[in-house]
Design a protein around this motif. Structure first.
Motif, PDB file in Angstrom:
ATOM      1  N   ASN A 129      33.435 -23.749 -18.082  1.00  0.00           N
ATOM      2  CA  ASN A 129      34.150 -22.694 -17.358  1.00  0.00           C
ATOM      3  C   ASN A 129      33.304 -22.049 -16.270  1.00  0.00           C
ATOM      4  O   ASN A 129      33.813 -21.709 -15.191  1.00  0.00           O
ATOM      5  CB  ASN A 129      34.628 -21.623 -18.342  1.00  0.00           C
ATOM      6  N   ASP A 130      31.998 -21.843 -16.534  1.00  0.00           N
ATOM      7  CA  ASP A 130      31.172 -21.199 -15.501  1.00  0.00           C
ATOM      8  C   ASP A 130      31.055 -22.064 -14.252  1.00  0.00           C
ATOM      9  O   ASP A 130      30.992 -21.556 -13.121  1.00  0.00           O
ATOM     10  CB  ASP A 130      29.788 -20.843 -16.056  1.00  0.00           C
ATOM     11  N   VAL A 131      31.080 -23.391 -14.438  1.00  0.00           N
ATOM     12  CA  VAL A 131      31.043 -24.293 -13.284  1.00  0.00           C
ATOM     13  C   VAL A 131      32.389 -24.255 -12.549  1.00  0.00           C
ATOM     14  O   VAL A 131      32.423 -24.213 -11.305  1.00  0.00           O
ATOM     15  CB  VAL A 131      30.718 -25.736 -13.729  1.00  0.00           C
ATOM     16  N   LEU A 132      33.472 -24.267 -13.301  1.00  0.00           N
ATOM     17  CA  LEU A 132      34.805 -24.200 -12.679  1.00  0.00           C
ATOM     18  C   LEU A 132      34.968 -22.900 -11.886  1.00  0.00           C
ATOM     19  O   LEU A 132      35.533 -22.899 -10.789  1.00  0.00           O
ATOM     20  CB  LEU A 132      35.890 -24.301 -13.750  1.00  0.00           C
ATOM     21  N   GLU A 133      34.474 -21.810 -12.453  1.00  0.00           N
ATOM     22  CA  GLU A 133      34.564 -20.519 -11.760  1.00  0.00           C
ATOM     23  C   GLU A 133      33.709 -20.521 -10.492  1.00  0.00           C
ATOM     24  O   GLU A 133      34.122 -20.002  -9.449  1.00  0.00           O
ATOM     25  CB  GLU A 133      34.142 -19.397 -12.708  1.00  0.00           C
ATOM     26  N   ALA A 134      32.524 -21.117 -10.574  1.00  0.00           N
ATOM     27  CA  ALA A 134      31.641 -21.194  -9.400  1.00  0.00           C
ATOM     28  C   ALA A 134      32.268 -22.045  -8.303  1.00  0.00           C
ATOM     29  O   ALA A 134      32.094 -21.768  -7.102  1.00  0.00           O
ATOM     30  CB  ALA A 134      30.283 -21.764  -9.805  1.00  0.00           C
ATOM     31  N   LYS A 135      33.002 -23.078  -8.716  1.00  0.00           N
ATOM     32  CA  LYS A 135      33.678 -23.943  -7.748  1.00  0.00           C
ATOM     33  C   LYS A 135      34.991 -23.328  -7.251  1.00  0.00           C
ATOM     34  O   LYS A 135      35.594 -23.848  -6.302  1.00  0.00           O
ATOM     35  CB  LYS A 135      33.990 -25.306  -8.391  1.00  0.00           C
ATOM     36  N   GLY A 136      35.446 -22.255  -7.904  1.00  0.00           N
ATOM     37  CA  GLY A 136      36.706 -21.614  -7.518  1.00  0.00           C
ATOM     38  C   GLY A 136      37.933 -22.413  -7.915  1.00  0.00           C
ATOM     39  O   GLY A 136      38.986 -22.308  -7.270  1.00  0.00           O
ATOM     40  N   ILE A 137      37.811 -23.198  -8.993  1.00  0.00           N
ATOM     41  CA  ILE A 137      38.949 -24.049  -9.397  1.00  0.00           C
ATOM     42  C   ILE A 137      39.331 -23.820 -10.862  1.00  0.00           C
ATOM     43  O   ILE A 137      39.868 -24.713 -11.516  1.00  0.00           O
ATOM     44  CB  ILE A 137      38.649 -25.545  -9.153  1.00  0.00           C
ATOM     45  N   MET A 138      39.074 -22.620 -11.370  1.00  0.00           N
ATOM     46  CA  MET A 138      39.438 -22.336 -12.755  1.00  0.00           C
ATOM     47  C   MET A 138      40.938 -22.500 -12.974  1.00  0.00           C
ATOM     48  O   MET A 138      41.389 -22.931 -14.042  1.00  0.00           O
ATOM     49  CB  MET A 138      39.002 -20.910 -13.123  1.00  0.00           C
ATOM     50  N   ASN A 139      41.717 -22.181 -11.940  1.00  0.00           N
ATOM     51  CA  ASN A 139      43.174 -22.327 -12.059  1.00  0.00           C
ATOM     52  C   ASN A 139      43.639 -23.763 -11.839  1.00  0.00           C
ATOM     53  O   ASN A 139      44.837 -24.045 -11.839  1.00  0.00           O
ATOM     54  CB  ASN A 139      43.880 -21.394 -11.071  1.00  0.00           C
ATOM     55  N   ARG A 140      42.674 -24.680 -11.646  1.00  0.00           N
ATOM     56  CA  ARG A 140      42.993 -26.107 -11.484  1.00  0.00           C
ATOM     57  C   ARG A 140      42.471 -26.908 -12.677  1.00  0.00           C
ATOM     58  O   ARG A 140      42.328 -28.119 -12.601  1.00  0.00           O
ATOM     59  CB  ARG A 140      42.356 -26.644 -10.203  1.00  0.00           C
ATOM     60  N   LYS A 141      42.227 -26.217 -13.770  1.00  0.00           N
ATOM     61  CA  LYS A 141      41.717 -26.887 -14.961  1.00  0.00           C
ATOM     62  C   LYS A 141      42.725 -27.929 -15.432  1.00  0.00           C
ATOM     63  O   LYS A 141      43.903 -27.638 -15.611  1.00  0.00           O
ATOM     64  CB  LYS A 141      41.456 -25.871 -16.071  1.00  0.00           C
ATOM     65  N   GLY A 142      42.245 -29.152 -15.638  1.00  0.00           N
ATOM     66  CA  GLY A 142      43.132 -30.253 -15.997  1.00  0.00           C
ATOM     67  C   GLY A 142      43.463 -31.157 -14.823  1.00  0.00           C
ATOM     68  O   GLY A 142      43.899 -32.289 -15.021  1.00  0.00           O
ATOM     69  N   PHE A 143      43.257 -30.665 -13.597  1.00  0.00           N
ATOM     70  CA  PHE A 143      43.436 -31.487 -12.396  1.00  0.00           C
ATOM     71  C   PHE A 143      42.206 -32.388 -12.252  1.00  0.00           C
ATOM     72  O   PHE A 143      41.144 -32.098 -12.805  1.00  0.00           O
ATOM     73  CB  PHE A 143      43.616 -30.608 -11.169  1.00  0.00           C
ATOM     74  N   PRO A 144      42.316 -33.480 -11.508  1.00  0.00           N
ATOM     75  CA  PRO A 144      41.203 -34.436 -11.417  1.00  0.00           C
ATOM     76  C   PRO A 144      39.863 -33.812 -11.045  1.00  0.00           C
ATOM     77  O   PRO A 144      38.823 -34.198 -11.587  1.00  0.00           O
ATOM     78  CB  PRO A 144      41.684 -35.417 -10.342  1.00  0.00           C
ATOM     79  N   GLU A 145      39.876 -32.844 -10.138  1.00  0.00           N
ATOM     80  CA  GLU A 145      38.613 -32.277  -9.663  1.00  0.00           C
ATOM     81  C   GLU A 145      37.908 -31.408 -10.712  1.00  0.00           C
ATOM     82  O   GLU A 145      36.746 -31.013 -10.539  1.00  0.00           O
ATOM     83  CB  GLU A 145      38.836 -31.439  -8.391  1.00  0.00           C
ATOM     84  N   SER A 146      38.589 -31.094 -11.819  1.00  0.00           N
ATOM     85  CA  SER A 146      37.992 -30.245 -12.858  1.00  0.00           C
ATOM     86  C   SER A 146      37.197 -31.046 -13.885  1.00  0.00           C
ATOM     87  O   SER A 146      36.589 -30.468 -14.792  1.00  0.00           O
ATOM     88  CB  SER A 146      39.075 -29.425 -13.565  1.00  0.00           C
ATOM     89  N   TYR A 147      37.179 -32.370 -13.751  1.00  0.00           N
ATOM     90  CA  TYR A 147      36.456 -33.227 -14.688  1.00  0.00           C
ATOM     91  C   TYR A 147      35.154 -33.734 -14.078  1.00  0.00           C
ATOM     92  O   TYR A 147      35.089 -34.019 -12.877  1.00  0.00           O
ATOM     93  CB  TYR A 147      37.310 -34.439 -15.083  1.00  0.00           C
ATOM     94  N   ASP A 148      34.151 -33.883 -14.933  1.00  0.00           N
ATOM     95  CA  ASP A 148      32.906 -34.514 -14.526  1.00  0.00           C
ATOM     96  C   ASP A 148      33.116 -36.024 -14.672  1.00  0.00           C
ATOM     97  O   ASP A 148      32.755 -36.632 -15.685  1.00  0.00           O
ATOM     98  CB  ASP A 148      31.758 -34.030 -15.416  1.00  0.00           C
ATOM     99  N   ILE A 149      33.715 -36.614 -13.657  1.00  0.00           N
ATOM    100  CA  ILE A 149      34.095 -38.030 -13.711  1.00  0.00           C
ATOM    101  C   ILE A 149      32.870 -38.931 -13.850  1.00  0.00           C
ATOM    102  O   ILE A 149      32.914 -39.957 -14.540  1.00  0.00           O
ATOM    103  CB  ILE A 149      34.919 -38.420 -12.462  1.00  0.00           C
TER     104      ILE A 149
END
Length: 307
Positions: A129-149
């Motif tokens: 979550n802290d990485v998602l928040e830093a990236k500004g994509i917490m509301n995109r959790k579950g979208f492709p960009e929210s995964y460490d592919i």
């Protein structure tokens, strides 16, 4: 079964349930209750008529795969580490992927040829979550960009290479975050099931995809209206149970009214889950080897197997 001018063998529920050469059902009622999802309205009969034939089919694929591996080693006279038969299970949030994955894991482990069956969910490969928040994509959790592919690809390629003792990150739905102090050990299983909304997605910027390493893939499908209703129903049930836990990320919803919970769940569905379904998940359906179509009562009505 309808085969005329279609890339699929198409089975209705009755035809699929008549599959031959099935072993006795090996799940007790008590065990079955533990495997079901929170709001999955399926019965032990569903396991007998749908999941057991599916497990038998996958068993045929898996044993053939293992026999080919053995023959290839003999042919080249270069024994290689055992590679697992890898199954991908995809579909929308709330469609029943986790229950299907757990049932298949249990059924497939009953065969002595492949008794070691591991299950990994891609939730563990979400960015914390802290990485998602830093990236500004917490509301995109579950979208492709929210995964460490990159981490997911490294794991799937390593396990397919036969590497032992791999440690997989674990996700907590209670805290809504990846756990820092816990991992899952995956140590050369016979079969590996990888379950997640993103497992069949492709990235045009990358030369390989997670699904390139799958030996069999399943997409669980249902009408969007039904999935939406299941999501709202599950949210309501969690409001009365898990959300009350002080550790829950969603504990703020435990005290709202039933009507407010329904409106909140509907908004989350429309703003996040429906968009992800249309943009990223549903377009991957045709990439699956097998498609399971569920009716509004959660029962599986149709099975399509690619020829």
């Amino acid at each position: 079964m309808n085969n005329t001018y279609s890339p699929y063998y198409e089975f209705d529920r009755t035809a699929w349930a008549m599959s031959r050469d099935l072993p006795p059902l090996s799940i007790s009622e008590e065990e079955f209750e533990k495997l079901k999802g929170l709001n999955e309205k399926i019965s032990i009969e569903e396991v007998t008529k749908v999941y057991l034939p599916l497990a038998r089919l996958i068993h045929l694929y898996a044993t053939t795969f293992m026999q080919l591996q053995s023959k290839m080693n003999s042919f080249f006279n270069t024994p290689t580490p055992k590679a697992p038969f890898v199954i991908g299970i995809a579909g929308s949030v709330a469609v029943g992927k986790s229950t299907a994955a757990r049932l298949l894991q249990t059924l497939l482990s009953r065969w002595p040829e492949h008794s070691k069956v591991d299950l990994v969910t891609t939730d563990g490969f979400l960015y914390p979550n802290d990485v998602l928040e830093a990236k500004g994509i917490m509301n995109r959790k579950g979208f492709p960009e929210s995964y460490d592919i990159n981490k997911l690809m490294h794991f799937i390629s390593s396990v397919k290479s036969g590497e032992p003792a791999l440690h997989v990150p674990v996700y907590s739905h209670l805290t809504y975050d990846v756990l820092n102090d816990r991992t899952q050990l995956v140590d050369q299983p016979d079969i590996l099931i990888v379950e997640g909304i993103n497992v069949l997605q492709v990235n045009t910027q990358e030369p390989t995809f997670v699904s390139d390493f799958f030996d069999f893939s399943i997409y669980i499908d249902a009408d969007e209206h039904d999935i939406r209703n299941w999501y709202i129903e599950r949210f309501q049930m969690l409001r009365d149970t898990a959300f009350k836990d002080p550790r829950s990320y969603f504990r703020k919803y435990a005290s709202i009214s039933k009507e407010e919970a329904a409106l909140t769940a509907e908004k989350i569905w429309e703003d996040i889950n429906a968009k992800n379904l249309h943009e990223n998940i549903l377009p991957t359906k045709e990439r699956a080897r097998l498609i399971i179509k569920k009716g509004s009562d959660h029962h599986i009505d149709q099975v399509l197997l690619r020829k």
